[in-house]
Enzyme design. Structure first.
Site: not given
Length: 846
Positions: A437, A460, A687, A689-690, A721, A743
């Protein structure tokens, strides 16, 4: 080019070899071949600057485009010509980087000259090429305006050296069809069998038609008709690339039958005789139709064929099947930014004792027409052991079109973004969390039946569409459902759920299947107000594989575009494809389908793909990965300023993912721009990228994720994001979004870097001030400002306050206190605070 001082000119003499010369045109005394000819353009700035003004011979009038890159102006010379020189007389809004191209058919283009670093004025380009159409294709503008040309002049010799009209009959023996036949003894094929003793004849009515499939797009130069006594008095000779949209090559009135030859000019895969008035009381009757073509020197692209080296087709008797799954998983389990791409295709049947673990860039699909045709007594598993039980990076994989009876009663699908679970029948439960989990950040389910209970546990957020579930255990922040039988009731004021009874508009993703031993692609029909799965009713159409160019690693953009120009669809097999030019999708109802997360990489700053403003294009199942040179727009749907109504047959974008950085430096000003009205965006992850390679505030700069300019656009399952400016900027009217996950960019260096118009931070989801009607449900934005945790973002969402603006169930979250939000939407909603990751919500705005 603009004039320079002598000193400046001397300083750049060496560089001029890469730039157009400024000499007087060699053919200046001639009238350009282009003058007064038909001209078209990708867009116009306004009604006073049409394309025609660039070929009217006057330097007092001009063409100008919309203010974006990748615009074009094209002229039809009326006939093939040998082109030797092109002169571009720029207005102040000039092209810095552009190409001059030539084409025989207006679809497949060849570069005559590429210009980089131009500086306007008059550009005179010596070229060499043969074709009927010439265009300027803008790559990058030099100003914030569009492209603007006083004059576009093409010089050369009409006719040139094009191959003459062939004597062979390209239609002989080819497949034929007709609107009707008089009887079984007069079939359509008899008009193309090379015999003047057999014939086609129709029923005695107007209109009637006879058509032949040449097998590929060809340039048609002459058509011979040999009529029986029942002849056509008025008729048209037509050509088509796809057998649906027709161009008239010749209109004939008052014909008297017999044998007649007609010189024509055009191209198509299909040629038909379309009769509008008969010459007798009988039908139409032709002994023979002969079609003559002009050789272009470029062989046609063939449709169909094998599925390439990275597609693994299996059946229940395949030896060592578990080993095949295990080998691919061992290679792909942690290969987050690797180049491997794989697709498993399971033929219909029952597979016992299988556990197909899926790593990065791995897809598994059944080849039946219905999910229950392919039964797995076992599991399809995604877990997070490679990342210590953290599933937040389980991206880029998929499962589709099969049934699972889990070995222990519950299947595990612990994924993050870009991991669709489509058209699956789970005969048991479904666990969306990793073993232990740990954190998870998905996810998307569509057109699926889960007989047991779905357990998100640590997930989430999640979006589920047009499905049925036996139960749903919980949610963390944002769980959104539309058209889901068994979904929990809305409780967003106190819990995570947003539930709509139906989905306003949906159309399931196209998929590959086997019809006997023949591969086909099923294209599902549009549904309105859908609830539950689309199968086994399966409304839609099937397209045989020979109507697809099966794209394999090593294919070039030129060949891909040639295939599209021939009227073929595209099936990208698993691989990474570098593009030196933009893929141009111009035909209505084109299907572009990827297998195994096929990846398109635009090189040298080109855009990856443009879709024309046409009906019913289906884009599905591929990844666009930005290259190291900035692209203006990675994917553009519809031309700027598009106005057509596509409500009856919208373009759909499904499981199309965008990445900027991560696999290496990537740059793009815009990721996706939607100009076409009524477009449906059904599951995308866009996206910046982070993490990974080539990541930094400027290293993988990308200002905008999704920009919507079209009206009546619907997004279902929108994940966007980390963009430098707005993640979503919506300018079209009557837009709707159902589920949004975001995000903000982790790496914003400080508040000053993201402050604009007196506001700290760009909204994750911005509706333009001009918009009067917009509605959205189930939206979440999270901040994790790791570079400067002191940033306080003004709000997650910014919308105009008008009666037609309705926002439902919004939340913002500070992830562990790394930055905060002052409000949820505009100046409404409580601020986030502390490190406890508690959402701040607004149930309804205004």
């Amino acid at each position: 080019m603009r004039l320079r001082s002598l000193g400046a000119a001397l300083a750049v003499t060496a560089a001029l070899t890469a730039l157009p010369l400024t000499t007087t045109p060699a053919a200046a005394a001639e009238t350009p071949l282009s003058q007064g000819k038909s001209a078209t353009a990708s867009s116009t700035e306004n009604a006073g600057t049409p394309a025609a003004d660039a070929v009217d011979g006057s330097t007092a009038t001009r063409w100008s485009s919309a203010a974006s890159d990748n615009q074009w102006l094209q002229v039809d010379l009326g006939t093939s010509a040998s082109v030797t020189q092109v002169v571009l007389n720029w207005e102040a809004a000039y092209g810095k980087d552009y190409k001059v191209q030539i084409s025989n058919d207006g679809s497949t283009w060849t570069d005559l000259r590429s210009v980089t670093g131009g500086d306007g004025g008059i550009d005179t380009l010596d070229v060499s090429g043969q074709g009927r159409y010439v265009r300027m294709l803008g790559v990058h503008r030099a100003t914030t305006w569009g492209y603007s040309l006083w004059e576009f002049q093409v010089y050369g010799t009409a006719g040139g050296t094009q191959t003459g009209c062939g004597t062979a009959n390209a239609a002989q023996g080819r497949p034929a069809s007709a609107s009707s036949t008089e009887n079984a003894g007069t079939p359509a094929s008899a008009a193309f069998d090379g015999s003047t003793t057999t014939r086609w004849s129709s029923q005695p009515a107007d209109p009637q038609w006879l058509q032949v499939d040449l097998g590929s797009v060809q340039t048609v130069c002459k058509v011979d008709l040999t009529w029986e006594a029942a002849y056509g008095k008025d008729f048209q000779i037509q050509a088509s690339a796809d057998g649906q949209s027709w161009t008239t090559l010749k209109s004939v009135t008052g014909a008297t039958g017999g044998t007649a030859s007609y010189d024509v000019s055009g191209s198509g895969r299909y040629v038909r005789i379309y009769g509008t008035a008969r010459g007798t009381g009988y039908g139409y009757s032709l002994w023979e139709v002969a079609v003559h073509t002009t050789g272009t020197g470029v062989p046609p692209v063939q449709g169909g064929g094998d599925l390439g080296p990275n597609v693994i087709v299996v059946d229940p008797s395949t030896p060592n099947l578990q080993q095949k799954f295990d080998q691919v998983f061992a290679q792909q389990e942690s290969a987050q930014f690797g180049s491997g791409r794989y697709q498993f295709l399971l033929k219909p049947g029952t597979y016992n004792g299988i556990n197909a673990q899926l790593g990065f860039y791995t897809s598994v699909s059944g080849l039946g027409l219905n999910p229950d045709d392919t039964q797995i007594n076992g599991d399809i598993t995604v877990d997070a052991g490679w990342f210590n039980g953290n599933a937040t990076q389980n991206f880029w994989r998929s499962a589709e079109n099969l049934a699972i009876t889990p070995s222990n009663g519950t299947d595990r699908w612990a994924v993050a973004q870009a991991a669709p679970f489509r058209r699956i029948h789970v005969k048991g439960g479904l666990n969306l969390a990793p073993n232990g989990y740990g954190w998870a950040s998905g996810g998307y389910i569509a057109d699926s039946k889960i007989d047991g209970t779905v357990g998100p546990y640590s997930q989430q957020q999640w979006y589920t569409r047009d499905s049925s579930v036996g139960g749903w255990t919980n949610g963390v922040w944002n769980m959104t459902f539309t058209g889901v039988q068994g979904a929990p009731a809305t409780n967003f004021d106190s819990g995570p759920y947003t539930t709509l009874d139906t989905t306003p508009v949906s159309r399931e993703k196209p998929f590959l299947y086997l019809d006997g031993s023949a591969y086909k692609v099923f294209v599902p029909a549009k549904r309105t107000n859908a609830r539950g799965v689309s199968w086994p009713a399966n409304a839609g159409t099937s397209i045989p594989l020979d109507r697809f160019y099966v794209v394999k690693p090593g294919a070039t953009a030129a060949t891909i575009n040639q295939a599209l120009a021939q009227g073929l669809n595209l099936l990208f097999t698993p691989g990474v494809y570098h593009l030196d030019r933009t893929i141009e999708v111009t035909r209505a109802d084109t299907v572009v389908l990827g297998l195994g997360l096929a990846t398109l990489v635009p090189d040298n700053g080109v855009d990856a793909m443009h879709v024309a403003d046409v009906d019913g294009v289906r884009l599905a199942g591929f990844l666009i990965d930005a290259g190291p040179v900035n692209s203006d727009t990675l994917l553009r749907i519809g031309t700027p300023g598009a106005t057509a109504d596509h409500s009856a047959n919208p373009t759909t974008m499904q499981d199309v993912f965008i990445r900027i950085g991560g696999a290496g430096p990537g740059l793009a000003t815009n990721s996706v721009v939607v100009n076409s009205n009524n477009t449906v965006i059904d599951h995308t992850w866009i996206w910046r990228a982070d993490h990974g390679s080539g990541v930094g505030w400027e290293t993988n700069r990308a200002d905008y994720g999704l920009r919507v300019n079209g009206n009546d656009v619907l997004a279902t399952g929108l994940f966007v994001e980390h963009f430098n400016k707005y993640d979503v900027y919506w300018s079209g009217e009557r837009g709707r979004t159902i589920f949004f996950q975001n995000e903000k960019a982790y790496d914003a260096p400080n508040a000053a870097a993201i402050t604009h118009d007196g506001i700290v931070g760009y909204a994750a989801y911005k509706v333009a001030d001009t918009v009067t009607t917009h509605e959205a449900w189930g939206l979440g934005s999270y901040c994790n400002y790791t570079a400067d945790p002191s940033i306080v973002q003004a709000h997650g969402f910014q919308v105009p306050v008008k009666p037609g603006i309705k926002m439902h169930d919004l939340l913002v979250i500070s992830l562990g206190g790394m930055g905060q939000y002052a409000h949820v939407v505009n100046d409404t909603g409580a601020p986030t605070s502390g490190t406890s990751t508690v959402p701040s919500k607004v149930v309804q705005f205004p």
